[in-house]
Structures are given as structure tokens and as C-alpha cells.
Design an enzyme around this catalytic site. Structure first.
Site, short mmCIF file in Angstrom:
data_model
loop_
_atom_site.label_atom_id
_atom_site.label_comp_id
_atom_site.label_asym_id
_atom_site.label_seq_id
_atom_site.Cartn_x
_atom_site.Cartn_y
_atom_site.Cartn_z
N THR A 1 9.80 2.43 1.83
CA THR A 1 9.03 3.61 1.45
C THR A 1 7.54 3.33 1.34
O THR A 1 6.95 3.66 0.33
CB THR A 1 9.53 4.13 0.08
OG1 THR A 1 9.52 3.04 -0.84
CG2 THR A 1 10.92 4.67 0.17
N LYS B 1 0.86 -1.17 0.00
CA LYS B 1 0.00 0.00 0.00
C LYS B 1 0.90 1.23 0.00
O LYS B 1 2.04 1.19 0.45
CB LYS B 1 -0.95 0.03 1.19
CG LYS B 1 -0.32 0.16 2.56
CD LYS B 1 0.11 1.54 3.00
CE LYS B 1 -1.00 2.56 2.85
NZ LYS B 1 -0.49 3.93 3.26
N GLY B 2 0.37 2.32 -0.50
CA GLY B 2 1.12 3.56 -0.48
C GLY B 2 0.83 4.37 -1.72
O GLY B 2 1.03 3.89 -2.83
N VAL B 3 0.31 5.57 -1.52
CA VAL B 3 0.05 6.47 -2.65
C VAL B 3 0.43 7.90 -2.31
O VAL B 3 0.38 8.78 -3.16
CB VAL B 3 -1.43 6.41 -3.08
CG1 VAL B 3 -1.74 5.11 -3.77
CG2 VAL B 3 -2.36 6.63 -1.90
N GLY B 4 0.81 8.17 -1.06
CA GLY B 4 1.22 9.50 -0.65
C GLY B 4 2.19 9.40 0.50
O GLY B 4 2.34 8.35 1.13
#
Length: 389
Positions: free
Chosen positions: A182, A171-174
């Protein structure tokens, strides 16, 4: 991807995904991924000085390289919550470890979401009291959905290595910028590898994939990436495993960059001809992080001057010389051989696509590195202008 069309996972893993009341939208927000037997593991974490309790607890356990799984709480980072937040995270890990019958030190914990807010512990305790081991299967797509925050879609990948399977979710978009790990990313495999060999391979892969993505140049307080290998499929060729793991991690990296908050385009910056790979990484990051480069790509503007500007920000690299540097969009060079008006129109068409490659040649040596990011849009501003309200 739905459970029906998702690939099967590696043997010997169990997955639980459920709702723990971390947010009020009814979505699953609690995930436990666990090997049914002892495993080898490797993990890397954020270098943020504001790292949360989940990172602190997991970092202490990761040195044993024998973690069997992870519990993930989404939509609440539990960061900057003092001694109470640490006690909450410790309790969550102890309760999950007790439910599956392992020592707490063999369980990692990860959290993601809003900073400065404690877990709603009564609701979390109730959810943990419902845990029943074994969980009844390994629904990795459900886990990929349950760890999401502002992601618009789950991120899952599968790879084969001989008789073994590798499955990864992320997961991770910002709040993503390369600095150790990261985001949240977890890999499970039934390959058999010595702990030291797995650790070397995983860190090398993360360095060129998950640690090469930047959405907004901000490093999270909660970043965690880990791999668990239980050996059920038997030994594998180490070189082949590293290649397959790299391909899987790169796939997740590109999924993350493409799904950046508000993003409409994937940007890949390929730097070659550097003094060494470290220099290539610095230059690639300077370009992919630049708001001016991001906005130019968003607008389909072949403004190569912004790329030149970004390269020039690497002021401590005294061997960077405009006389040797080349810049290109896709396969077309734009500096020093500057495009004519017809070529510029063609480039505008290329930049209008949903994937843009920016090439930078430094003309110094053999170092190379690719960084991944996305354009900067009005959507990013809308999402983050009201994230906590």
C-alpha cells in the site's frame, strides 16, 4: 531526520539519490538502493488492474527472490502510458543494472507520482549516465527524502536483530488503502536468512502493518514493498528477526498514517473478539475508511454512532450482532454503556489530541486486527483538488 542524526545502515549496501528532472522543483527524485553482493529478497505489489510498468517488470523478477536492490523514480508514476511507458521503464532498469554490473532481473523498479505522463527520458538518461558504482556510501535518509511525493517529511526506521541491522524507508500520504502492498516501502538488512524464510516473514509482517494503513480508501497503481537481505552480519534467530521487522514496519506504518495528506491526527482502530482475523480486518477497515468517522475525529466529536454505522456496513458478516458489540474511544466505552454529559466532554478532550484509538469488540471469537489511518481535513481536499494542475 537529517543525515547527521540518522542511524547507520546495514553493512554492504550502497545508496544513490539524485535529481532526474521528473519534477521542476529541484528536489532529488531518483533513488537507487543496492546490495554490494548477492542477496535474498521478497516483494509484494499492488493488485490494481491499472498497475504500471514498474510493477509489471518487478513482479516478474520478484519470483526469483534474488533481487539485490531497487531503482525508484518519484513524482511520476509512468502509469497508463502504453507500450512507450513500458519501454521507458525497461530502459531505466537496464541502464541502472548495467551501471552497477548486475542482470536487470536482479533489480526492482518502482515509480510514484502523477498518472498518465511518461518519464522525461532525455533528463532521466542524463541522470543515469552520471551513476558511478560504487555510489560512495549508504545515505538512507537521502533516499527517504528522494522517494517523497506529497509527503511532508521523510519516513525512516532502524532496528537491530542480534549483530544485524534492519533499515526501512517508505513514502505515501495519499491514494493509500490496504490491498496487498500500500505505498512504497523498502527494507535492507545484513541479516542472513534463506529466501523462503525471508519471504514468509515479510509477507506476514506486511499483512499486519503496511497493508493495514488507509488514508483515503484508494489503492494506488504503483504500490511496492520489498526487503533485501545480503547476509553480511551472519545468521539471525528467525523468530527474533520477524519480531524486529514487524516493529520496524509498524513504526513506518504509523509514520505514514500520521503524515496522511492534510492530516492532523493519527487514528488506530483496534478490533477484537472477531470470528477470525480476516473478519476483524474487514471491520477495522470499514471504520478507518469511513469519511464520517474521519471527520468526526477531526472535529473532536465523540459521535460513536458513526462507528456503529461503519461496523454495520459489513453486511455479509451475518454473525455481527449489536447485542454483542462494544465500542470505545481510548479506554472509555461509549456503546452499549453510553457516556453521560460529563464523560462526553472528557471524550471531546481526548479526541482533540493528535492520536485517537477507536476500540470495537465483536463478542464472537478470538480474531483481532488493528488498522491505521488519519482524519479527513480541508487540507486533503486542497492537495488533491489541484494535484495535476
Amino acid at each position: 531526520m537529517t543525515a547527521a542524526d540518522a542511524p547507520a545502515g546495514p553493512a554492504g549496501f550502497q545508496v544513490h539519490a539524485g535529481h532526474a528532472g521528473l519534477a521542476d522543483d529541484g528536489r532529488d527524485d531518483l533513488t537507487v538502493i543496492m546490495s554490494e553482493s548477492p542477496a535474498t529478497s521478497s516483494a509484494v505489489f499492488t493488485r490494481s488492474r491499472f498497475a504500471g510498468p514498474s510493477v509489471l517488470l518487478s513482479r516478474r523478477s520478484a519470483g526469483g527472490r534474488d533481487a539485490r536492490g531497487v531503482v525508484v523514480l518519484a513524482r511520476n508514476a509512468n502509469v497508463a502510458t502504453g507500450a512507450e511507458g513500458l519501454a521507458d521503464a525497461t530502459e531505466v532498469r537496464q541502464r541502472v543494472a548495467g551501471a552497477v554490473g548486475i542482470p536487470p532481473d536482479q533489480l526492482l523498479i518502482a515509480s510514484t507520482g502523477i498518472i498518465g505522463v511518461r518519464y522525461p527520458m532525455p533528463a532521466v538518461r542524463a541522470a543515469l549516465d552520471r551513476l558511478k558504482w560504487p555510489f560512495g556510501g549508504a545515505d538512507f535518509p537521502a533516499a527517504a527524502r528522494a522517494i517523497m511525493t506529497t509527503d511532508t517529511r521523510p519516513k525512516l526506521v532502524r532496528a537491530r536483530c542480534g549483530a544485524a541491522t534492519i533499515v526501512g524507508i517508505a513514502k505515501g500520504v495519499g491514494m493509500i488503502a490496504p490491498d496487498m502492498a500500500t505505498l512504497l516501502a523498502f527494507f535492507c538488512t545484513d541479516a542472513q536468512l534463506p529466501a523462503a524464510e525471508l519471504d514468509v516473514a515479510f509477507r506476514a509482517v506486511v499483512a499486519r502493518t503496511l497493508n493495514a494503513v488507509s488514508i483515503d480508501s484508494d489503492t494506488s497503481t504503483s504500490d511496492t514493498a520489498a526487503i533485501f537481505a545480503n547476509g553480511w552480519a551472519g545468521p539471525v534467530d528467525p523468530a527474533e528477526f520477524r519480531d524486529r521487522l514487524f516493529a520496524a514496519a509498524l513504526d513506518l506504518t504509523r509514520q505514514i498514517a500520521r503524515d496522511g495528506e492534510g492530516a492532523s491526527k493519527l487514528i488506530e482502530v483496534r478490533v477484537t473478539g472477531a470470528r477470525d482475523d480476516a473478519q476483524a480486518r474487514r471491520v477495522a477497515r470499514a471504520v478507518v475508511d469511513s469519511p464520517l468517522v474521519k471527520t468526526a475525529v477531526h472535529g473532536g466529536d465523540p459521535n460513536w454512532g458513526r462507528v456503529a454505522m461503519a461496523v454495520g456496513k459489513c453486511q455479509d458478516d451475518l454473525d455481527l450482532s449489536p447485542d454483542r458489540i462494544t465500542i470505545g474511544f481510548g479506554e472509555r466505552e461509549v456503546y452499549p454503556r453510553r457516556p453521560d454529559p460529563a464523560a462526553l466532554a472528557e471524550l471531546a478532550g481526548y479526541l482533540a489530541g493528535d492520536e485517537v484509538v477507536i476500540r470495537v469488540g465483536l463478542g464472537i471469537g478470538d480474531g483481532a486486527f488493528s488498522a491505521y489511518g488519519c482524519d479527513l481535513t480541508e487540507g486533503y481536499i486542497r492537495i488533491n483538488a489541484s494535484y495535476s494542475t
